[in-house]
Design a protein around this motif. Structure first.
Motif, short mmCIF file in Angstrom:
data_model
loop_
_atom_site.label_atom_id
_atom_site.label_comp_id
_atom_site.label_asym_id
_atom_site.label_seq_id
_atom_site.Cartn_x
_atom_site.Cartn_y
_atom_site.Cartn_z
N UNK A 1 -4.66 120.16 31.88
CA UNK A 1 -5.32 119.80 33.12
C UNK A 1 -4.44 118.85 33.93
N UNK A 2 -3.69 117.95 33.26
CA UNK A 2 -2.88 116.97 33.98
C UNK A 2 -1.80 117.62 34.84
N UNK A 3 -1.35 118.81 34.45
CA UNK A 3 -0.28 119.46 35.21
C UNK A 3 -0.74 119.93 36.59
N UNK A 4 -2.06 120.02 36.79
CA UNK A 4 -2.58 120.50 38.07
C UNK A 4 -3.18 119.39 38.93
N UNK A 5 -3.09 118.16 38.50
CA UNK A 5 -3.70 117.08 39.28
C UNK A 5 -3.03 116.86 40.62
N UNK A 6 -1.83 117.32 40.80
CA UNK A 6 -1.11 117.13 42.05
C UNK A 6 -1.76 117.86 43.22
N UNK A 16 -12.32 113.03 39.00
CA UNK A 16 -11.66 113.33 37.72
C UNK A 16 -11.42 112.04 36.92
N UNK A 17 -11.16 110.94 37.59
CA UNK A 17 -10.93 109.67 36.89
C UNK A 17 -12.17 109.19 36.14
#
Length: 165
Positions: A1-6, A16-17
């Motif tokens: 999931x972190x790879x798409x936070x941009x 999300x936070x």
């Protein structure tokens, strides 16, 4: 999931936070339900947007496979919120299960405290007890011993007739 936070905006990132472990731990069942609802709405919104955008490009791209490659940002947003929803759902499940078990134990304890242990000493002249803790105020008759006996024998005859068939 972190790879798409941009691909997320500031407002989306704030949502999300709220999935950080210490923030999730601070929420009770009602708070988790509210968060679940907000994330589900966002997931539905971005999934719908992604599908509409990809469907609109099918004609110009020549196929669904080619059209889906052009809407990577929208797909990434939908994916992020899908993952977020699964995390919140899992946390909500555990919290709800714990709350249900606590409620069950509380009810069982309350039932144990209120339950009668039965009569301490039951002399022969005591009224008949129908179930735990309830004394009958009268005998179960329809008005006469002969009538009750007749009713029982009539029922027995009917049953014998059925059994002989």
């Amino acid at each position: 999931m972190e790879q798409y936070l941009w691909v997320l905006t500031k407002k989306q990132l704030d949502l999300i936070r709220e999935l950080e472990p210490e923030r999730l731990a601070a929420l009770d069942e009602d708070g988790l339900l509210a968060l679940h609802k907000r994330i589900r709405r966002a997931r539905n919104k971005y999934t719908t947007n992604y599908r509409r955008k990809a469907a609109g490009k099918v004609v110009e791209s020549g196929g669904r496979g080619k059209a889906s490659k052009r809407s990577d940002k929208a797909r990434a947003r939908a994916y992020v919120f899908e993952e977020a929803l699964s995390l919140v759902s899992a946390e909500l499940t555990t919290v709800a299960h714990v709350a249900a078990e606590e409620l069950k134990l509380e009810r069982l304890e309350r039932a144990r405290k209120g339950k009668s242990a039965g009569p301490q000493s039951a002399p022969d002249s005591a009224p008949a007890v129908d179930g735990p803790g309830r004394a009958r105020s009268h005998q179960r008759t329809t008005g006469g011993v002969k009538r009750d006996a007749s009713s029982r024998s009539l029922g027995a005859r009917r049953q014998a007739k059925r059994d002989s068939r």
